[in-house]
Each structure stands twice: as C-alpha cells, then as structure tokens.
Design an enzyme around this catalytic site. Structure first.
Site, PDB file in Angstrom:
ATOM      1  N   GLN A 283       0.855  -1.207   0.000  1.00  0.00           N
ATOM      2  CA  GLN A 283       0.000   0.000   0.000  1.00  0.00           C
ATOM      3  C   GLN A 283       0.881   1.244   0.000  1.00  0.00           C
ATOM      4  O   GLN A 283       1.719   1.432   0.886  1.00  0.00           O
ATOM      5  CB  GLN A 283      -0.947   0.022   1.213  1.00  0.00           C
ATOM      6  CG  GLN A 283      -2.016   1.105   1.004  1.00  0.00           C
ATOM      7  CD  GLN A 283      -2.941   1.306   2.176  1.00  0.00           C
ATOM      8  OE1 GLN A 283      -2.485   1.466   3.306  1.00  0.00           O
ATOM      9  NE2 GLN A 283      -4.245   1.352   1.912  1.00  0.00           N
TER      10      GLN A 283
ATOM     11  N   TYR B 133      -5.726  10.961   3.960  1.00  0.00           N
ATOM     12  CA  TYR B 133      -4.335  11.250   3.570  1.00  0.00           C
ATOM     13  C   TYR B 133      -4.263  12.050   2.259  1.00  0.00           C
ATOM     14  O   TYR B 133      -5.291  12.447   1.720  1.00  0.00           O
ATOM     15  CB  TYR B 133      -3.522   9.956   3.559  1.00  0.00           C
ATOM     16  CG  TYR B 133      -3.543   9.339   4.942  1.00  0.00           C
ATOM     17  CD1 TYR B 133      -3.056  10.046   6.041  1.00  0.00           C
ATOM     18  CD2 TYR B 133      -4.115   8.090   5.177  1.00  0.00           C
ATOM     19  CE1 TYR B 133      -3.123   9.528   7.323  1.00  0.00           C
ATOM     20  CE2 TYR B 133      -4.183   7.562   6.475  1.00  0.00           C
ATOM     21  CZ  TYR B 133      -3.690   8.293   7.535  1.00  0.00           C
ATOM     22  OH  TYR B 133      -3.763   7.800   8.809  1.00  0.00           O
TER      23      TYR B 133
ATOM     24  N   ARG C  22      -7.725   2.586  -3.141  1.00  0.00           N
ATOM     25  CA  ARG C  22      -8.611   2.649  -1.970  1.00  0.00           C
ATOM     26  C   ARG C  22      -9.135   4.060  -1.758  1.00  0.00           C
ATOM     27  O   ARG C  22      -8.386   5.025  -1.897  1.00  0.00           O
ATOM     28  CB  ARG C  22      -7.864   2.183  -0.718  1.00  0.00           C
ATOM     29  CG  ARG C  22      -8.819   1.906   0.424  1.00  0.00           C
ATOM     30  CD  ARG C  22      -8.188   1.242   1.617  1.00  0.00           C
ATOM     31  NE  ARG C  22      -9.200   0.446   2.303  1.00  0.00           N
ATOM     32  CZ  ARG C  22      -9.149   0.102   3.572  1.00  0.00           C
ATOM     33  NH1 ARG C  22      -8.120   0.456   4.316  1.00  0.00           N
ATOM     34  NH2 ARG C  22     -10.112  -0.604   4.118  1.00  0.00           N
TER      35      ARG C  22
ATOM     36  N   GLY D 210      -9.626  -6.637   8.779  1.00  0.00           N
ATOM     37  CA  GLY D 210      -8.539  -5.938   9.450  1.00  0.00           C
ATOM     38  C   GLY D 210      -8.412  -6.445  10.875  1.00  0.00           C
ATOM     39  O   GLY D 210      -7.721  -7.431  11.154  1.00  0.00           O
ATOM     40  N   ARG D 211      -9.142  -5.779  11.787  1.00  0.00           N
ATOM     41  CA  ARG D 211      -9.040  -6.113  13.211  1.00  0.00           C
ATOM     42  C   ARG D 211      -9.318  -7.597  13.478  1.00  0.00           C
ATOM     43  O   ARG D 211      -8.742  -8.182  14.389  1.00  0.00           O
ATOM     44  CB  ARG D 211     -10.014  -5.222  13.992  1.00  0.00           C
ATOM     45  CG  ARG D 211      -9.609  -3.749  13.941  1.00  0.00           C
ATOM     46  CD  ARG D 211     -10.717  -2.845  14.400  1.00  0.00           C
ATOM     47  NE  ARG D 211     -11.873  -2.926  13.515  1.00  0.00           N
ATOM     48  CZ  ARG D 211     -13.037  -2.334  13.754  1.00  0.00           C
ATOM     49  NH1 ARG D 211     -13.183  -1.626  14.846  1.00  0.00           N
ATOM     50  NH2 ARG D 211     -14.040  -2.446  12.893  1.00  0.00           N
TER      51      ARG D 211
HETATM   52  C1  LIG Z   1      -4.453  -0.844  13.645  1.00  0.00           C
HETATM   53  C2  LIG Z   1      -5.062  -0.371  12.345  1.00  0.00           C
HETATM   54  C3  LIG Z   1      -4.251   0.198  11.389  1.00  0.00           C
HETATM   55  C4  LIG Z   1      -4.789   0.585  10.144  1.00  0.00           C
HETATM   56  N1  LIG Z   1      -3.933   1.074   9.171  1.00  0.00           N
HETATM   57  C5  LIG Z   1      -4.410   1.276   7.910  1.00  0.00           C
HETATM   58  C6  LIG Z   1      -3.518   1.582   6.842  1.00  0.00           C
HETATM   59  O1  LIG Z   1      -2.293   1.631   6.978  1.00  0.00           O
HETATM   60  N2  LIG Z   1      -4.068   1.794   5.625  1.00  0.00           N
HETATM   61  C7  LIG Z   1      -5.422   1.718   5.390  1.00  0.00           C
HETATM   62  O2  LIG Z   1      -5.875   1.916   4.258  1.00  0.00           O
HETATM   63  N3  LIG Z   1      -6.271   1.407   6.395  1.00  0.00           N
HETATM   64  C8  LIG Z   1      -5.819   1.164   7.629  1.00  0.00           C
HETATM   65  N4  LIG Z   1      -6.686   0.763   8.633  1.00  0.00           N
HETATM   66  C9  LIG Z   1      -8.113   0.538   8.311  1.00  0.00           C
HETATM   67  C10 LIG Z   1      -8.369  -0.944   7.976  1.00  0.00           C
HETATM   68  O3  LIG Z   1      -7.768  -1.288   6.739  1.00  0.00           O
HETATM   69  C11 LIG Z   1      -9.882  -1.280   7.883  1.00  0.00           C
HETATM   70  O4  LIG Z   1     -10.464  -0.513   6.853  1.00  0.00           O
HETATM   71  C12 LIG Z   1     -10.636  -0.993   9.177  1.00  0.00           C
HETATM   72  O5  LIG Z   1      -9.943  -1.513  10.304  1.00  0.00           O
HETATM   73  C13 LIG Z   1     -12.047  -1.608   9.151  1.00  0.00           C
HETATM   74  O6  LIG Z   1     -12.004  -2.992   8.889  1.00  0.00           O
HETATM   75  P1  LIG Z   1     -12.143  -4.091  10.085  1.00  0.00           P
HETATM   76  O7  LIG Z   1     -13.472  -3.865  10.725  1.00  0.00           O
HETATM   77  O8  LIG Z   1     -12.053  -5.390   9.344  1.00  0.00           O
HETATM   78  O9  LIG Z   1     -11.024  -3.865  11.022  1.00  0.00           O
HETATM   79  C14 LIG Z   1      -6.177   0.418   9.886  1.00  0.00           C
HETATM   80  C15 LIG Z   1      -6.992  -0.133  10.884  1.00  0.00           C
HETATM   81  C16 LIG Z   1      -6.453  -0.552  12.095  1.00  0.00           C
HETATM   82  C17 LIG Z   1      -7.365  -1.196  13.108  1.00  0.00           C
END
Ligand SMILES: Cc1cc2nc3c(=O)[nH]c(=O)nc-3n(C[C@H](O)[C@H](O)[C@H](O)COP(=O)(O)O)c2cc1C
Length: 374
Positions: free
Chosen positions: A105, A177, A229, A321-322
């Site tokens: 990314q 961003y 994205r 993600g989480r």
């Molecule tokens: C610890 C953490 C770091 C994240 N860092 C990024 C990132 O570097 N780039 C990005 O596009 N989204 C980032 N996100 C967003 C996740 O990609 C995702 O969209 C968001 O957590 C919701 O999905 P989930 O419910 O499956 O966690 C981050 C989320 C978390 C929890």
C-alpha cells in the site's frame, strides 16, 4: 470439513489480468508502528505478517511512504529510496511464501504527517488548511512542481514494489491522507489545475493512477495488480459527500484498475450526505461500478456468517482488518468447519501468542474501543 454455507468464501477469484487468488478473503492494510528506525521492516513485523498470510488470498501491507515528507506514523516502513528494496523484498517474500498474494500500500500522509516527524516540521498538503481536530498544524500548500514530484514518487514506489517482488500495489486514496486531501473540498482550496471544481479536484488522484499504470507498463514482465482505496465520505463541512464519491468511483472504474477498495468501519453503513438513497454505501458503489472492476468491501466482518452475508451484496472480495489481529487463523477455521471457534474479541493476555508487535499492542491498549475486547 468446510461447512457448505461458507464454501463461497473459499472459492478462488481471478482478476481480469489473470492473477488468481486462492479465496475471497483479503487482509486489510493495517499500520503497525513496528518498523526499524531506519525505515526497514523489523523481525516482529515480519513474524506478524507470516502468521496472517497463511489463510487469506491476498495481504495488503500497512501503508508505506515514498516521499520523506509523507511519513504518517512513527515505525512506518519506507519505500522512498532504492536502499529500501531489500527490506521491501523481505516482506513481500514472507507474505508470498505463505501462499498469499502480496500488495504494497503506497501513500503520502499530507497534512496528517505528525509535525515531529515532518522534515524540519514542514507539513504539506493541497492547501494551507489544518485538519479539523485540536492541535493539528496548518500545512503549507504544495507548489505545482512539488505536486508533480510527488506524483513521480508514487511511480517510484511502484517500481520498487515491482523490483521487490510484490504482486501489486494499492494506491491509498482513503482515510484523510494526501490523495483524499486533493479530492476533498475541505483540504483543497486551490485555484490552479489541481483544484476549484470537483473535476479539478480529481486531477491529482487520477494523475497518480496514470503514473502508477505507466510504470507498471514500463517495468512489469509478468502480471501485476493495481488497486485504489477510497473513503466514501467526510464528516466535515465542506467535505466529500457520497455523491462526490460516486463520481470519482465512476471515473476510477474506467481506468483499467484491477480492483477498487472502499474504506469503511461498518460494511453495511449508509450514506450521510449527498444522496437521497437509503441503501448501503456498498450497494450504491456496486451499482455505479457494475462489473467494470471488482470492489473489496470491509468493515466489522467478525464472523463467518457476517462474511457470507457480505458476499450477497455483490462484492467479490471481503477485507478483514481487526478480525485478523484478534484471530490470525480466521480463514483456516472456516476451511476446517470450525467457524464457531473464531475469536471475535481480543484477549488481553495473548499478545505474544498472537504475534502482535509490541508498538501495535501498545497503541491498541491506549485506545479502548478501537479493537473489540479492549
Ligand atoms: C491498527 C489499524 C491500522 C490501520 N492502518 C491502515 C492503513 O495503513 N491503511 C489503510 O488503508 N487502512 C488502515 N486501517 C483501516 C483498515 O484497513 C480497515 O479498513 C478498518 O480496520 C475496518 O475494517 P475491520 O473492521 O475489518 O477492522 C487500519 C486499521 C487498524 C485497526
């Protein structure tokens, strides 16, 4: 044995360029704050990815920067010089060796660069407008020459990703961003060719796409994925509305990208502004995109049943993600018919067992509610 109901999640997926994923689950990009001081990936970070690359079809890495004034977080790994290629390669190989496709990314944090890590405290953006939150610095508006250089830096990051063996790159146009800052009427008040109208606010995002595609055409011998994205809306006024995003997405869908990826915390969330429609954002996006390009949906898909329902929206790929922080064996449990054993709340005594790097763990602990269970 896999439960019949969940087999669609495990079906292979073919991108139109010929790259094939072993299933429909993608690791969403997550910043982990754990890279080395010099911008190289750390041992703990690599272990964290190895653990999470065994089940999913594709891993999108944490965001990485390609311009020194674009680093968004301490402990973010770098892609701004050719010296970083071995480090980038180490991560790509670690992911691919476990059977997942590796996507880097690429981003620039713009006005979200913390002042303390901005070179000489020089925080930059489309215009000199601070992010609307307490303590945020007023950035300096980039000159046209600097903007052109940043567009080329996205191309350079792509070249390094190719040389490092990644299967693709994801252009990070989401989560407030720099790319989003150019699209947003809040952060972009320019009157040159990069701002003014909605059309002109798309100039920078679309120029980044063109540059990345140009580099791919120049350097890639085999198959390579380019994704984009975006975040559908901003809460601030003025700010990006759902109507604006449907226009951007329509343009992106005609750019010959391999996928689009919406950034949502809740997969089924509904639009806040700009459209009268009460359907979910995912459904509206899917309607505009049609079958031009696959869309990755994401947001609070904790259980196998959540994921099965999400696929009924028409999106072919689901981001986690989480959920993968909490349970790195999420996919394998579905494969083995053990979906009832998927863990949906982070267990406070399991940092080591889950291969979660300490700086990431500390961030999670400091932000209760961010990850369920804490
Ligand atoms: C610890 C953490 C770091 C994240 N860092 C990024 C990132 O570097 N780039 C990005 O596009 N989204 C980032 N996100 C967003 C996740 O990609 C995702 O969209 C968001 O957590 C919701 O999905 P989930 O419910 O499956 O966690 C981050 C989320 C978390 C929890």
């Amino acid at each position: 044995m896999t439960n019949e109901k969940y087999k669609p999640l495990l079906e292979p997926f073919d991108f139109s360029n010929g790259v094939s994923l072993k299933n429909r689950i993608v690791m969403a990009p997550m910043t982990n704050y754990s890279s080395n001081e010099d911008g190289t990936v750390s041992d703990e970070e690599v272990s964290y990815y190895i653990r999470r690359s065994k089940g999913v079809g594709m891993v999108i890495t944490a965001c990485t920067y390609g311009t020194t004034n674009g680093q968004g977080f301490p402990g973010e790994f770098a892609a701004h010089t050719d010296e970083m290629i071995p480090s980038l390669k180490r991560l790509a190989s670690a992911i691919k060796d476990e059977g997942a496709k590796a996507i880097l990314q690429i981003f620039h944090a713009g006005r979200q660069v913390p002042k303390e890590i901005a070179p000489n405290g020089d925080v930059v953006s489309a215009s000199a407008i601070a992010y609307p939150a307490e303590g945020k610095p007023v950035p300096r508006a980039l000159t046209e020459i600097e903007i052109e250089a940043i567009i080329r830096d996205f191309g350079e990051m792509t070249r390094r990703a190719i040389e490092a063996g990644y299967d693709g790159v994801e252009i990070h146009g989401a989560n407030t961003y720099l790319i989003q800052q150019f699209f947003s009427p809040h952060s972009n008040r320019r009157t040159d060719r990069f701002g003014g109208t909605l059309e002109k606010r798309m100039t920078f995002p679309l120029a980044v796409v063109d540059e990345v595609k140009r580099v791919v055409n120049e350097y890639v011998k085999e198959l390579f994925i380019v994704g984009y994205r975006f975040s559908p809306e901003e809460p601030e006024e003025p700010g990006i509305t759902m109507a604006d995003t449907l226009i951007l997405v329509d343009r992106l869908a005609s750019k010959n990208l391999d996928y689009l990826h919406v950034s949502l915390m809740d997969f089924w969330s509904t639009p806040k502004r700009g459209v009268e429609d009460t359907r979910s954002r995912i459904e509206l996006l899917q309607e505009v995109i049609g079958d031009r390009v696959p869309l990755i949906g994401v947001g609070s898909i904790y259980t196998a049943e959540d994921a099965r329902k999400a696929l009924t929206s028409g999106v072919p790929l689901i981001g986690l993600g989480r959920e993968l922080l909490i349970d790195p064996e999420w996919v394998q449990k579905i494969e083995q018919g053990r979906e009832d054993e998927i863990v949906t709340k982070l267990e406070i005594d399991k940092q080591e067992e889950l291969d979660l790097p300490t700086p990431l763990w500390q961030r999670i602990i400091k932000n209760p509610g961010w990850v369920p269970g804490i």
